[in-house]
Scaffold this active site. Structure first.
Site, PDB file in Angstrom:
ATOM      1  N   ALA A 111      36.528  25.628  62.696  1.00  0.00           N
ATOM      2  CA  ALA A 111      36.352  24.217  63.035  1.00  0.00           C
ATOM      3  C   ALA A 111      35.381  24.076  64.204  1.00  0.00           C
ATOM      4  O   ALA A 111      35.396  24.868  65.143  1.00  0.00           O
ATOM      5  CB  ALA A 111      37.694  23.580  63.383  1.00  0.00           C
TER       6      ALA A 111
ATOM      7  N   SER B 139      39.589  27.894  65.531  1.00  0.00           N
ATOM      8  CA  SER B 139      38.725  27.047  66.345  1.00  0.00           C
ATOM      9  C   SER B 139      37.454  27.801  66.691  1.00  0.00           C
ATOM     10  O   SER B 139      37.431  29.037  66.717  1.00  0.00           O
ATOM     11  CB  SER B 139      39.433  26.652  67.638  1.00  0.00           C
ATOM     12  N   ASP B 140      36.382  27.062  66.926  1.00  0.00           N
ATOM     13  CA  ASP B 140      35.254  27.661  67.626  1.00  0.00           C
ATOM     14  C   ASP B 140      35.750  28.014  69.017  1.00  0.00           C
ATOM     15  O   ASP B 140      36.764  27.490  69.489  1.00  0.00           O
ATOM     16  CB  ASP B 140      34.080  26.686  67.679  1.00  0.00           C
ATOM     17  N   TRP B 141      35.049  28.891  69.684  1.00  0.00           N
ATOM     18  CA  TRP B 141      35.554  29.453  70.936  1.00  0.00           C
ATOM     19  C   TRP B 141      35.651  28.380  72.028  1.00  0.00           C
ATOM     20  O   TRP B 141      34.655  27.872  72.507  1.00  0.00           O
ATOM     21  CB  TRP B 141      34.658  30.606  71.367  1.00  0.00           C
ATOM     22  N   GLY B 142      36.887  28.025  72.369  1.00  0.00           N
ATOM     23  CA  GLY B 142      37.128  27.016  73.389  1.00  0.00           C
ATOM     24  C   GLY B 142      36.993  25.596  72.905  1.00  0.00           C
ATOM     25  O   GLY B 142      36.824  24.673  73.703  1.00  0.00           O
TER      26      GLY B 142
END
Length: 772
Positions: free
Chosen positions: A197, A230-233
């Site tokens: 995402a 998730s994309d990172w963070g």
């Protein structure tokens, strides 16, 4: 060994379950030793493995283990070669196995809405059909080696500017037809293990917290059964994200995400059933990935380098070749100018950056080929570490070019121009590169420009060059691949997967990119890339699908297997392509569909099929395409579904979006009738355009009316009839009371409305859907 997942979940504590929903560090999914749950590792990237060396103290951007650096996504896409991209995917899977990586974070299929997006080098295309077809091949290749993929960045991550907070406002048709379509078939046909995402909001909702995107579309409509990470963070609110269908938070969030989940469960904002469902999906991935690991796996570095070379060759696009200045002759004295010749720009920056196993450069390749400095002259031309024109370097380049029979000039975009994390602000190459072209062209008429860049550039200098080769970012074998193309050992066969505008302001997103603050409005709607340029009749610098060859191809015999079909039928299309030149080559045959009589706004044509074929001189081949309902459909926002209007469509086959060689018209009949609810404000034009209602509406109105009206004109002249038709097209039914001077009463008007609605209710013209 099969594991009883539900039994395993029953043995886990609440904290253990919650801990599974976030990464244990920057790259690993959590394992639980006491239950025999292993931890697995994910890794970048789409065009080469990036396994970081040591700990995670560099935000995941530290030094990485050496790996084959394949051409970037923009280069691979311009090959239009599904088989080749599957091969590259398979090679990446082999390297991931050798490094213990279980999920590769790619491919990236975000649409190239604007040529300014700093990460366009990593993405495939402005066209969703091309993008999704190539992504499907990539996924099949990687996963054939027992390594998962992560299709990203879902959805509308079309800029780097404020990408973590941007709110993309996209109308429903554009969202469905362009941005979601790029992911849809890759999910349905590719079946990636995971989907990533994106950071951004879409229509005021973070994608990572959107039940619509994660549950309704991704899982319910498309049937995705893997995990969403998730994309990172990227996650704003962890509990809301999990409730929406986001399984895995990456990377480790220092316990904050876990605490939010525990609090949500304690306060009954999340149920244990929701948590268990997520944990079940995670465990299925972990055990499946772990079971696919191949201990002691190795790969052949030499073969992978050769594949990288072939992929670079296939993706380079010959854009100009006046007077057949290419291929080069080894009998001529050649000036090679430009620091990129010795220090190549071969990949983009950011999370996809690969530490290559080796790196070819064009200077060494050409020096070896020509066998000495008497035939190869070299000058730097510019300083890679500064941008102001360097007088001495330009003078040296001029002197070098004067001594040669032709000059190959390496220019483009330095590393600092495009990267993950920021967008470009213009489409120009550096000033010193532009000046170099101008000055060298004054003394050397046989000038060949080679571009090293990840996205389109403006070319006010184009008329100075006889030859132009778009090399994009060719990976670690870029030098040898360029030699193959320039000397004709390989015939260029790439075609642009994106439109090159004459100038930035020609781009349809120009006035709305990157937006104001966090708000970016996609006001161009469905008219992205060539859909805009073709429909607007605005000639680009180079059109979508364009590319030259050292040979010629002829198209003939466009045949369809039926002239009239239903939207539930498949249509077979055949076309014959012949190599009429004197050398072997590959042609990318492109099929577009045009709706000739749509009542909706639609692009002039849309890509619906493509095939790359290799032909020997004089050889011809029949290329076959299969079209289905989606090939003719648009997304109808009223019925929330894809819809084909009954009418005439044109099948167009050609060499690019601007070079259509053959066309054939067919009729497509819709099996779905869209009922309209007739009311006082339904217009006469809407009724007359409805094949079911036009005749009964006319008869009912005449029956109720004793006064001549537009439907029974007292003036039989053609001009008057046309005028009355134009005046009344947008007239609502309620106006009948006035224009008949009360001959049609309010009660009779309601009777007409009721009768027209009954006709639709009892109609048996196929599946019915009602527009409110």
């Amino acid at each position: 060994m099969e594991r009883d997942i539900k039994d395993l979940i029953s043995k886990m504590s609440l904290r253990e379950k919650v801990s599974m929903c976030t990464g244990v560090d920057f790259w690993h999914l959590k394992g639980i030793e006491r239950l025999g749950i292993p931890k697995i590792r994910v890794g970048d990237g789409p065009h080469g493995l990036r396994k970081q060396i040591g700990d995670d103290g560099h935000m995941g951007l530290g030094p990485s283990e050496p790996a084959t650096c394949f051409p970037a996504g923009a280069t691979l896409a311009s090959s239009w070669d599904k088989g080749l991209i599957r091969e590259v995917g398979s090679a990446l899977g082999k390297e991931a196995q050798a490094e213990g990586i279980t999920v590769l974070l790619g491919p990236g299929v975000n649409i190239k809405r604007s040529p300014l997006c700093g990460r366009n080098f990593e993405y495939y295309s402005e066209d969703p059909h091309l993008s999704s077809e190539l992504a499907t091949s990539y996924i099949h290749g990687v996963q054939s080696e027992g390594v998962g993929t992560s299709l990203k960045h879902y959805v509308a991550n079309n800029q780097e500017h404020r990408r973590m907070t941007t709110n993309a406002i996209i109308d429903e048709r554009a969202l469905r037809e362009i941005y979601l379509s790029s992911f849809e078939n890759a999910v349905k046909n590719g079946k990636p293990w995971t989907v990533m995402a994106s950071y951004n909001r879409v229509n005021y909702e973070f994608v990572s917290e959107s039940p619509f995107f994660l549950q309704e579309v991704l899982r319910n409509e498309w049937g995705f059964d893997g995990i969403v990470m998730s994309d990172w963070g990227a996650i704003d609110e962890r509990a809301e994200a999990l409730a929406a269908g986001l399984d895995l938070e990456m990377p480790n969030s220092l316990g904050f995400g876990e605490k939010k989940l525990l609090d949500a469960i304690e306060h009954e904002k999340l149920s244990m059933a929701q948590l268990d469902q997520v944990v079940e999906r995670l465990l299925k991935l972990i055990f499946h990935a772990h079971s696919q690991k191949k201990e002691g796996a190795k790969f052949n570095q030499r073969l992978h380098h050769e594949l990288a070379r072939r992929a670079a060759v296939e993706g380079m696009v010959l854009l100009k070749n006046d007077d057949e200045v290419l291929p080069l002759s080894k009998d001529k004295k050649i000036a090679l100018i430009g620091a990129f010749a010795k220090e190549p720009r071969y990949q983009g920056g950011g999370s996809s950056h690969v530490n290559p196993l080796q790196l070819d450069n064009l200077y060494d390749e050409m020096a070896c080929e020509l066998g000495g400095e008497d035939k190869l002259l070299y000058a730097d031309g510019y300083d890679l570490h500064m941008e102001l024109p360097h007088t001495r370097l330009i003078e040296e380049a001029i002197a070098t070019a004067e001594k040669a029979d032709c000059a190959v000039l390496m220019v483009g975009l330095p590393d600092r121009y495009e990267s993950e994390g920021y967008d470009r602000t213009h489409l120009r190459i550096p000033d010193d590169h532009q000046l170099l072209i101008k000055e060298v062209a004054k003394v050397q008429p046989n000038l060949i420009v080679v571009l090293s860049n990840g996205a389109p550039v403006e070319m006010p200098w184009l008329d100075k060059a006889k030859g132009l080769l778009e090399a994009y970012l060719g990976g670690q074998a870029v030098g040898s691949a360029l030699k193959d193309i320039l000397f004709g050992y390989a015939n260029p066969s790439g075609k642009l997967a994106e439109t090159f505008p004459v100038k930035l302001s020609d781009n349809p997103s120009y006035l709305h990119f990157p937006g104001d603050g966090n708000l970016v409005e996609y006001k161009e709607g469905i008219f992205v890339g060539y859909r805009y340029y073709d429909t607007k009749e605005r000639p680009p610098l180079f059109p979508f699908g364009y590319g030259l060859s050292y040979t010629e191809f002829e198209y003939s015999s466009l045949i369809v297997d039926d002239e009239v079909i239903k939207d539930t039928d498949e249509l077979k299309v055949q076309v014959t392509v012949k190599n009429t030149g004197d050398r072997a080559g590959k042609e990318i045959v492109q099929l577009y569909v045009s709706d000739l009589a749509s009542t909706m706004r639609r692009p002039l044509k849309e890509l619906k099929g493509f095939e790359k074929v290799e032909l020997q001189p004089g050889e011809e081949q029949v290329v076959e395409f299969t079209l289905n309902k989606r090939s003719f459909a648009y997304y109808n926002t009223e019925i929330k579904d894809w819809h084909v209007e009954t009418g005439e469509y044109e099948i167009l086959v050609g060499k690019s979006s601007a070079e259509i060689e053959l066309a054939h018209k067919i009729i497509v009949q819709s099996t779905v009738r869209i009922n309209q609810i007739v009311n006082r404000n339904t217009t006469i034009g809407e009724l007359m355009a409805d094949s079911l209602l036009a005749e009964p509406a006319t008869e009912l109105i005449k029956k109720m009316n004793s006064t001549p009206t537009f439907l029974d004109s007292v003036d039989e002249s053609k001009e008057m009839a046309e005028m009355m038709e134009a005046l009344t097209e947008n007239m609502p039914l309620r106006a009948l009371v006035f224009f008949t001077k009360g001959s049609i009463t309010e009660e009779e008007l309601q009777y007409i409305i009721d009768e027209l609605n009954k006709i639709q209710t009892y109609s048996t013209t196929g599946v019915e859907k009602t527009v409110k």
